[in-house]
Motif scaffolding. Sequence first.
Motif, short mmCIF file in Angstrom:
data_model
loop_
_atom_site.label_atom_id
_atom_site.label_comp_id
_atom_site.label_asym_id
_atom_site.label_seq_id
_atom_site.Cartn_x
_atom_site.Cartn_y
_atom_site.Cartn_z
N LEU A 12 2.74 -2.88 -11.60
CA LEU A 12 4.01 -1.84 -11.39
C LEU A 12 4.40 -1.71 -10.04
CD1 LEU A 12 5.40 0.10 -13.07
CD2 LEU A 12 3.51 1.97 -12.48
N ALA A 13 3.57 -1.90 -8.82
CA ALA A 13 3.84 -2.00 -7.76
C ALA A 13 4.94 -3.05 -7.13
CB ALA A 13 2.87 -1.62 -6.84
N GLU A 14 4.44 -4.20 -7.79
CA GLU A 14 5.00 -5.33 -7.49
C GLU A 14 6.40 -5.42 -8.42
OE1 GLU A 14 2.77 -8.88 -8.02
OE2 GLU A 14 1.73 -8.61 -6.23
N ALA A 15 6.54 -4.87 -9.47
CA ALA A 15 7.83 -4.74 -10.13
C ALA A 15 8.82 -3.61 -9.56
CB ALA A 15 7.49 -4.11 -11.55
N ASN A 16 8.21 -2.68 -8.95
CA ASN A 16 9.02 -1.79 -8.30
C ASN A 16 9.62 -2.33 -7.06
OD1 ASN A 16 9.09 0.43 -10.13
ND2 ASN A 16 6.93 1.23 -9.55
N LEU A 17 8.63 -2.93 -6.30
CA LEU A 17 9.35 -3.56 -5.08
C LEU A 17 10.40 -4.81 -5.37
CD1 LEU A 17 6.25 -4.32 -2.70
CD2 LEU A 17 8.39 -3.01 -2.50
N THR A 56 0.81 -1.24 -0.09
CA THR A 56 -0.03 0.01 0.06
C THR A 56 0.92 1.18 0.18
OG1 THR A 56 -1.62 -1.35 1.15
CG2 THR A 56 -2.05 1.16 0.94
N ASN A 57 1.94 1.12 0.64
CA ASN A 57 2.68 2.43 0.83
C ASN A 57 3.37 2.81 -0.84
OD1 ASN A 57 4.04 3.87 3.22
ND2 ASN A 57 3.43 1.94 4.05
N VAL A 58 3.78 1.70 -1.36
CA VAL A 58 4.27 1.66 -2.76
C VAL A 58 3.09 2.36 -3.65
CG1 VAL A 58 5.20 0.73 -4.87
CG2 VAL A 58 5.90 -0.06 -2.54
N PHE A 59 1.92 1.88 -3.54
CA PHE A 59 0.70 2.35 -4.21
C PHE A 59 0.61 4.07 -4.19
CE2 PHE A 59 -1.66 -1.69 -3.89
CZ PHE A 59 -1.43 -2.14 -5.44
N THR A 60 1.04 4.28 -2.72
CA THR A 60 0.72 5.93 -2.53
C THR A 60 1.57 6.66 -3.57
OG1 THR A 60 2.41 5.84 -0.71
CG2 THR A 60 0.06 5.62 -0.09
N VAL A 93 -4.44 9.56 -9.75
CA VAL A 93 -5.62 9.14 -9.67
C VAL A 93 -6.57 9.55 -8.81
CG1 VAL A 93 -4.65 6.79 -10.22
CG2 VAL A 93 -4.89 7.50 -7.74
N SER A 94 -8.11 9.50 -9.07
CA SER A 94 -8.91 9.84 -8.09
C SER A 94 -8.86 9.40 -6.70
CB SER A 94 -10.03 9.86 -8.73
OG SER A 94 -10.48 8.32 -8.76
N LEU A 95 -9.65 9.88 -5.85
CA LEU A 95 -9.78 9.46 -4.51
C LEU A 95 -10.25 7.85 -4.72
CD1 LEU A 95 -9.35 9.57 -1.19
CD2 LEU A 95 -11.96 10.45 -1.19
N ALA A 96 -11.56 7.61 -5.18
CA ALA A 96 -12.07 6.46 -5.53
C ALA A 96 -11.26 5.28 -6.09
CB ALA A 96 -13.14 6.40 -6.40
N HIS A 97 -10.53 5.64 -7.20
CA HIS A 97 -9.41 4.79 -7.58
C HIS A 97 -8.25 4.56 -6.44
CE1 HIS A 97 -6.77 3.56 -11.33
NE2 HIS A 97 -6.00 3.24 -10.09
N HIS A 128 -6.63 -2.60 -9.37
CA HIS A 128 -6.32 -2.10 -10.76
C HIS A 128 -5.00 -2.93 -11.07
CE1 HIS A 128 -9.03 0.96 -9.61
NE2 HIS A 128 -9.23 1.23 -10.82
N LYS A 129 -5.22 -3.92 -12.18
CA LYS A 129 -4.14 -4.70 -12.45
C LYS A 129 -2.63 -4.08 -12.88
CE LYS A 129 -4.29 -9.54 -14.08
NZ LYS A 129 -4.59 -10.30 -15.04
#
Lengths: 327, 255
Positions: B128-133, B101-105, B111-115, B122-123
């Motif tokens: 992307l987050a997993e790739a960056n980690l 979740t931290n990476v997502f931030t 993106v919008s709040l809802a997103h 969101h695939k």
Amino acid sequence: MRFSDKFKAFLIDFVIWLYLLGSGLYFADSFGYKIPIIFILPLALIFATILNFGEDSPGMALFGEKKRKWLKSLNGWIIMLVLIMTMAVGWSVVEVDLFKFFTKGANAKGIVSGLFHPNFKIIKICLTALVETIYLALLATVLAIPLAFVLSFLAARNLMPKTFLGNSIYYIVRTIATIFRSIEAIVWAIIFSVWVGIGPFAGMLALMIHSVASLTKLYSEQIENIDSGQIEAIKATGATTLQVWVFAVIPQIISPYLAFTIYRWDINVRMATIVGFVGGGGIGLLLLQQQQLLRWHNVGIIIWLIALVVWIMDMVSGKVREKLQEM
Amino acid sequence: MKNIIKINKLHKKYTSGTHALKGIDLEVKKGEFLILLGLSGSGKSTLLRCLNRLIEPTSGEIYFNEMDVVNANSNGLRKIRRQIGMVFQQFNLIKNISVLTNVFTGKLGYVSLAHSLTFKSHKNDLQLAEANLERVGLWEFKEKKVKNLSGGQQQRVAIARALMQNPQLILADEPVASLDPATADSVMRYLGELNKKDDITVICSLHFLSLARKYGTRVIALKDGKIVFDGTPTEIDEIKFKEIYGEDAEEVEIR
């Protein structure tokens, strides 16, 4: 020394002497000497002026530049005199009577024997009333949460923008919360028992108002203590204000919020008994009725039940809060 | 080469009276690894935070890719900020939530709040987050809470968060000052790699000259809110060092 500090120092000394001389007047009065109250004004003025020039008085100690050893200065003796006077006046005003305390114990025989021989026959009525009290407290707490949650953001210094609008909202919310909190739940219960009639609904409203006000304060202080670095980092990603709240503020406050809320429920269960006394319904109302009928064995069982519930709530909320702290 | 940052006569005066920046003029070229040197209180942090307006400049001009930073409205600022990643001395991750979740931030600016409340579904974001980690070697830690990670690991999560922004520029405010020397070097290595492989410009404040020499392509030094040195890392000798850090300073070698 600045003039405003000098004035403050003088004002403090004046009030202290007014208090000391006023206390003297109180004793003189109780011995039958009638001295018009107007006399102490010039006297206090004179004492305060002299001591202020001597630069050794409580006021000067607070605002002046010279610092003296407490016991070696006149200032110390004046404060000592204030304390002694306060205890003496207090003893007299409260009508402390040790003789009564040690000789009239027999008067409480009824209630003490009630405690040791509680009347289990009325336990069904008691439990109904108790359930009412617990639900009343629960509902008051739950309904207070969303209101306090929103208000706490508006009452947090570090979240409100430093603009005229932001400052205004901050001060208005803070002030109202402080005023509502300083009015005791029991007073709210009196108001609402007239408003919506005697019963648990009035008690619930009273506890809810008080809970909103105090949770707003506790919550907002929690927000003010959060790590600003995390806010900074989320802001730096280009997040909107709402996203900053959701991702940087809420994760930091959620578990202390829960802890405060559970603690509040705990307090509300205790207070629900008290507000019952003034028309808030539940076990408190039952206790009041039985006490006025002097049915001490019924009072006994009610007191035991209240103690039991408070003890359980205290234990459960303590354990839960402990767990939350580890999260 | 194009300038990614251009600063003219930048001043910052705090309401407390501190004059932290006294007329900074600076151009940073795309692809540079710029090291900021200077004592604590010399204005390094203030300068970095003025670049994305975490701190409002008092006067002067700042341009990021020819976009006016100082006069940008809130929407414009959002668009500027999301292209600038930031790494902090205290990591500044959200400690009670998961690494992932931290990476997502890092995506919040796009993106919008809802997103942003439903990142996981969101695939593209998840991949992307997993790739960056993966890139910072922490893929297997993705479900862990940040506070259970070591300092070096936390800083790597912070780098992954910055990468999530797909940034053109990374601002690093003493990124290794809370780390031990070995970990410090490994974190700097990640920043160096982003600079070389991904062509991300890096502006990084540091205290260690050895790290500055190893990773920096250019060094500027601040003293009392002014630039007192601007050159290559190899140009800083003992005399220059004492000019920057004061007469009593001794260079500490970290190997």
